[in-house]
Enzyme design. Structure first.
Site, PDB file in Angstrom:
ATOM      1  N   PHE A  25     -13.252  -5.330   0.204  1.00  0.00           N
ATOM      2  CA  PHE A  25     -13.726  -4.737  -0.554  1.00  0.00           C
ATOM      3  C   PHE A  25     -15.491  -4.709  -0.214  1.00  0.00           C
ATOM      4  CE2 PHE A  25     -15.694  -4.172  -4.997  1.00  0.00           C
ATOM      5  CZ  PHE A  25     -15.026  -2.317  -5.466  1.00  0.00           C
ATOM      6  N   PRO A  26     -15.952  -4.466   1.438  1.00  0.00           N
ATOM      7  CA  PRO A  26     -17.328  -5.118   2.244  1.00  0.00           C
ATOM      8  C   PRO A  26     -18.272  -3.729   1.786  1.00  0.00           C
ATOM      9  CG  PRO A  26     -15.798  -4.111   3.605  1.00  0.00           C
ATOM     10  CD  PRO A  26     -14.693  -3.604   2.370  1.00  0.00           C
ATOM     11  N   LEU A  27     -17.835  -2.720   1.393  1.00  0.00           N
ATOM     12  CA  LEU A  27     -18.462  -1.354   0.625  1.00  0.00           C
ATOM     13  C   LEU A  27     -18.329  -1.371  -0.784  1.00  0.00           C
ATOM     14  CD1 LEU A  27     -18.765   1.011   3.551  1.00  0.00           C
ATOM     15  CD2 LEU A  27     -20.668  -0.742   3.161  1.00  0.00           C
ATOM     16  N   TYR A  68       0.985  -0.890  -0.478  1.00  0.00           N
ATOM     17  CA  TYR A  68       0.399   0.347  -0.398  1.00  0.00           C
ATOM     18  C   TYR A  68       0.478   0.909   0.031  1.00  0.00           C
ATOM     19  CZ  TYR A  68      -3.995  -3.145   1.752  1.00  0.00           C
ATOM     20  OH  TYR A  68      -4.298  -4.165   1.047  1.00  0.00           O
ATOM     21  N   GLY A 104     -17.190   2.380  -1.552  1.00  0.00           N
ATOM     22  CA  GLY A 104     -18.276   3.259  -1.781  1.00  0.00           C
ATOM     23  C   GLY A 104     -19.351   2.700  -2.415  1.00  0.00           C
TER      24      GLY A 104
END
Length: 264
Positions: free
Chosen positions: A209-211, A65, A214
């Site tokens: 990637f839970p949301l 990252y 966005g």
């Protein structure tokens, strides 16, 4: 009074590190394409410093990252990590914004771990995860190196990312798998079989990637619709990115979930 991460309950990472289920995914405190430093460095530091106030005691990052920027910022903002546990990952090389390439050669993975130890300023990493299994290198060599790092005291617990049930079982022949981090959210349940395997094994399942960066929280998105029905905010909290260790519900049914979020 605003809700904090503690309301999500706790989970014992590796069976002995108790952390709140609502953690922080530190991928997006970097630049565009997860490349270079953030545009607003002061804001990134402020977000990190806010985490303990919100009851967040688990941060998930990776050497890729930035690369390196996320780990460096975490060290600057929170070291010596009093009450904070930092999980990191290795096994990706970066060749520009949005470009990721697996490298699983044992000597490279060892370097990844050693450099993360230096950047984070710790003697032992609480959780070190193989960011991806490199298909060009025998997986037994990659798993063997991870066990060596653990035996040497450089890492406490070991995890995997974006793997199948068969791959988890292969890794378990070499070391105890503490966590698995796979793509999973309200509209993408492709890792259901992995989650089903992890639950009875006591393996922490961390969805990335839970949301959907966005999208699920935008007007018309699944999270936004659920939030509206419950008169709640579609955002998981104050922090920029969050990541769920899910309390799963059937499709279409909403229950409380906990998270830390990345895209990878």
């Amino acid at each position: 009074m605003s809700a904090t991460a503690t309301s999500a309950g706790t989970f014992k990472l590796g069976g002995d590190i108790e952390v709140t289920r609502l953690g922080f995914g530190a991928m997006r405190i970097t630049g565009d394409g997860i490349w270079g430093p953030p545009k607003d460095r002061d804001a990134a530091i402020a977000v990190l410093k806010r985490l303990p106030e919100l009851g967040v005691d688990l941060i998930d990052t990776a050497d890729a990252y930035g690369p390196e920027d996320s780990e460096n910022l975490i060290h600057e903002a929170l070291h010596p990590f009093d009450g904070i546990h930092v999980a990191t990952k290795g096994g990706f090389t970066r060749h520009g914004p949005g470009i990721w390439a697996e490298v699983g050669r044992p000597e490279y993975l060892r370097q990844c771990c050693l450099m993360s130890l230096r950047r984070l300023g710790v003697e032992t990493i609480d959780l070190w995860q193989l960011h991806r299994i490199d298909p060009k290198v025998p997986r037994e060599e990659q798993f063997g190196l991870m066990k060596e790092l653990q035996d040497e005291g450089k890492v406490r617990h070991l995890g995997l990312s974006e793997v199948s049930v068969e791959e988890i079982k292969a890794a378990q022949e070499v070391f105890d798998v503490a966590t698995v981090q796979n793509l999973y959210n309200l509209t993408n349940r492709q890792a259901d079989d992995v989650l089903d395997y992890c639950e009875p094994q006591g393996i922490g399942f961390t969805p990335w990637f839970p949301l959907a960066a966005g999208e699920l929280a935008e007007p018309g998105g699944a999270v936004a619709e659920i939030a509206a029905a419950h008169d709640a905010s579609p955002q998981p909290g104050d922090a920029a990115d969050s990541r769920y260790k899910l309390s799963r519900a059937p499709r279409g049914e909403h229950r409380g979930c906990t998270t830390q979020a990345h895209d990878r």
